[in-house]
Design an enzyme around this catalytic site. Structure first.
Site, PDB file in Angstrom:
ATOM      1  N   LYS A  11       0.835  -1.206   0.000  1.00  0.00           N
ATOM      2  CA  LYS A  11       0.000   0.000   0.000  1.00  0.00           C
ATOM      3  C   LYS A  11       0.871   1.258   0.000  1.00  0.00           C
ATOM      4  CE  LYS A  11      -2.776   0.959   3.732  1.00  0.00           C
ATOM      5  NZ  LYS A  11      -2.578   2.346   4.166  1.00  0.00           N
ATOM      6  N   SER A  12       1.848   1.317   0.897  1.00  0.00           N
ATOM      7  CA  SER A  12       2.700   2.517   0.982  1.00  0.00           C
ATOM      8  C   SER A  12       3.416   2.773  -0.340  1.00  0.00           C
ATOM      9  CB  SER A  12       3.772   2.331   2.069  1.00  0.00           C
ATOM     10  OG  SER A  12       3.186   2.331   3.324  1.00  0.00           O
ATOM     11  N   ARG A  56       3.075   5.944  -3.204  1.00  0.00           N
ATOM     12  CA  ARG A  56       4.251   6.730  -3.621  1.00  0.00           C
ATOM     13  C   ARG A  56       4.458   6.655  -5.125  1.00  0.00           C
ATOM     14  NH1 ARG A  56       4.498   5.672   1.550  1.00  0.00           N
ATOM     15  NH2 ARG A  56       5.817   6.854   2.977  1.00  0.00           N
ATOM     16  N   GLY A  91      -4.705   8.505   5.312  1.00  0.00           N
ATOM     17  CA  GLY A  91      -3.806   9.491   5.914  1.00  0.00           C
ATOM     18  C   GLY A  91      -2.583   9.722   5.043  1.00  0.00           C
ATOM     19  N   ARG A 141      -7.997  12.609  12.365  1.00  0.00           N
ATOM     20  CA  ARG A 141      -6.557  12.325  12.475  1.00  0.00           C
ATOM     21  C   ARG A 141      -5.721  13.613  12.477  1.00  0.00           C
ATOM     22  NH1 ARG A 141      -4.913   7.315   9.043  1.00  0.00           N
ATOM     23  NH2 ARG A 141      -3.154   7.454  10.449  1.00  0.00           N
ATOM     24  N   GLN A 185       4.933   9.455   6.895  1.00  0.00           N
ATOM     25  CA  GLN A 185       4.052  10.348   6.140  1.00  0.00           C
ATOM     26  C   GLN A 185       4.525  11.793   6.269  1.00  0.00           C
ATOM     27  OE1 GLN A 185       0.205   9.447   7.775  1.00  0.00           O
ATOM     28  NE2 GLN A 185       0.102   7.457   6.764  1.00  0.00           N
ATOM     29  N   ASP A 228       2.264  -0.882  12.037  1.00  0.00           N
ATOM     30  CA  ASP A 228       0.985  -1.342  11.494  1.00  0.00           C
ATOM     31  C   ASP A 228       0.682  -2.788  11.887  1.00  0.00           C
ATOM     32  OD1 ASP A 228       0.596   1.127  10.416  1.00  0.00           O
ATOM     33  OD2 ASP A 228       1.185   0.584   8.385  1.00  0.00           O
ATOM     34  N   LYS A 230      -4.279   6.286  14.813  1.00  0.00           N
ATOM     35  CA  LYS A 230      -4.349   5.607  13.513  1.00  0.00           C
ATOM     36  C   LYS A 230      -5.805   5.583  13.042  1.00  0.00           C
ATOM     37  CE  LYS A 230       0.006   4.742  12.916  1.00  0.00           C
ATOM     38  NZ  LYS A 230       0.737   5.420  11.840  1.00  0.00           N
ATOM     39  N   ARG A 247      -7.201  -2.945   9.749  1.00  0.00           N
ATOM     40  CA  ARG A 247      -6.258  -3.852  10.423  1.00  0.00           C
ATOM     41  C   ARG A 247      -6.866  -4.482  11.682  1.00  0.00           C
ATOM     42  NH1 ARG A 247      -2.127  -3.114   6.971  1.00  0.00           N
ATOM     43  NH2 ARG A 247      -1.545  -0.978   6.485  1.00  0.00           N
TER      44      ARG A 247
END
Ligand code: S3P
Length: 429
Positions: A22-23, A27, A94, A122, A169, A316, A343, A389
């Site tokens: 995902k990250s 990007r 986020g 958040r 982030q 995570d 989170k 999660r």
């Protein structure tokens, strides 16, 4: 109905590829959009969060094709974005909102970022503070604390920013803003957070220098489109690693998983608990290490202590680590993890509530918890709190509990792991 009923599994067997990271998917879209020319993203994660990044960049005038296997981005360079004609909805993500804030701070137009109920709770001051220090005109609801965030892009000046919390982030937002600043922007982290930005952005042409916890970026560099292959997501694989360890007679292989050391703190923790987890076929994929992960059911796990320094590399994986801890003999303590309170849900209280309902002995602290194992978990009705999660961790708890566990709010898994329940049914018997 947004609920699943889970029964105890006898074994967990087979081979599968987890969903793409995902990250890294976020990007890839962001950097490709800011590059000149075409970029091809292979193995992009088609889940709600990264799709929010695609729709945000489309709203900023970037053409992104997502029809075939690959996602193709037709970037227009760092100054190629155009003013959106509406508020940008970042959904639950986020990462989208914070990284985009860094980009928009240096773009000469007005934009407003919002998100769903969870994202609007958040904290945003963590990006607003450094970006304002660079000269950005950026503000948010409730005294600059919560989204929506309104930004009027300005010519930025470089800063040296010592981050109060380890956050990839925030680090990425400041690095992206640094692209729009004259001179060199430097960030110093209190502890190493995931480094996907530092690995991928130079491949698009950015000039980045890393020394320990210091990361420096040169402003004004143009980026160029390229191909990126996204590895499997370790954070998605994590649920299956723990399930295989806890369910006797299990034997699984997870293919092509990212094993970037800033992400694999859970492997270190599980090994300290006594798990034998093997890696094979280690190779490099677009600047990230990947491997096959093999694991089997274990006789017994033992309790460990997790300290503040160890938290960023397993941030995570906290929910699923709590499930492993409930099944380990002795008292596992996790401290220095207050970040988990902000989170997608307050993950400390979400896990305390769910596992307690299933019979675990837990003490909650402001910055973590302690769990006394080994508990014999019992099926119960538990909540996801709209947090992907938590939904997946409670499902795995259900696979080792007696009776039936009902997990409410499971559509949230689509944020990061569509197909999660399909793989659960394929592997369990
Ligand atoms: C992410 C960074 C982490 C992580 C989040 C994704 C990213 O948050 O918890 O799920 O892609 O950069 P922090 O920014 O708090 O490190």
């Amino acid at each position: 109905m947004d609920r699943v009923d889970i029964k105890k599994a006898k074994r967990f067997n087979g081979e599968f590829s987890p969903t793409p990271d995902k990250s890294i998917s976020h990007r890839a879209v962001i950097f490709a959009s800011l590059s000149k020319g075409k970029s091809v993203i292979k193995n992009f994660l088609r889940a709600e969060d990264p799709v929010s990044t695609i729709s945000s960049f489309r709203a900023l005038g970037i053409e992104i094709d997502d029809k075939e296997d690959d996602v193709v981005v037709h970037g227009k360079g760092i100054y190629g974005l155009t003013e959106p004609d509406n508020v940008i909805d970042c959904g639950n993500s986020g990462t989208t909102m914070r990284m985009l804030s860094g980009v928009l701070a240096g773009n000469p137009f007005f934009s407003v970022l919002t998100g769903d109920e969870s994202l609007r709770r958040r904290p945003m001051a963590r990006v607003i503070t450094p970006l304002s220090g660079m000269g950005a005109d950026i503000m948010a609801r409730s005294g600059n604390r919560y989204p929506p965030v309104a930004i009027t892009g300005k010519k930025l000046k470089p800063i040296e920013y010592h981050m109060p919390v380890a956050s990839a982030q925030v680090k990425s937002a400041v690095l992206l803003a640094g692209l729009y600043a004259d001179g060199e922007t430097e960030i110093v982290e209190p502890a190493k957070s995931r480094d996907h930005t530092e690995r991928m952005l130079p491949a698009f042409g950015a000039v980045i220098d890393i020394k320990g916890l210091r990361v420096r970026i040169k402003g004004g560099t143009e980026l160029e489109g390229r191909e990126v292959c996204v590895p499997g997501d370790f954070s998605s694989a994590a649920f299956f690693i723990v399930a295989a360890l806890l369910i006797r007679h299990s034997d699984i292989t997870i293919k092509e998983v990212g094993i970037n050391p800033t992400r694999t703190g859970l492997l270190d923790a599980l090994r300290r608990m006594g798990a034998g987890i093997e890696l094979s076929n280690i190779r490099n994929l677009s600047g990230e290490p990947v491997a096959y992960i093999h694991c089997r059911g274990v006789e017994e796990l033992k309790a460990i202590d997790i300290t503040k320094e160890q938290v960023p590399a397993l941030i995570d994986e906290f929910p699923i680590l709590c499930v492993a801890a409930a099944q380990a003999s002795g008292v596992t303590t996790i401290r220095g993890a207050e970040e988990l309170r902000v989170k997608e849900s307050d993950r400390i209280s979400s896990m305390v509530a769910g596992l307690r309902k299933m019979g675990a002995e837990i003490e909650e602290f402001k910055d973590g918890l302690s769990i006394k194992g080994k508990s014999s978990l019992k099926g119960a009705l538990v909540e996801s709190y709209g947090d992907h999660r938590i939904a997946m961790a409670m499902t795995i708890a259900g696979l080792v509990a007696d009776g039936t566990t009902m997990v409410n709010g499971v559509s949230s898994v689509n944020i990061s792991f569509p197909g999660f329940f399909r793989i659960i049914s394929k592997l369990s018997s």
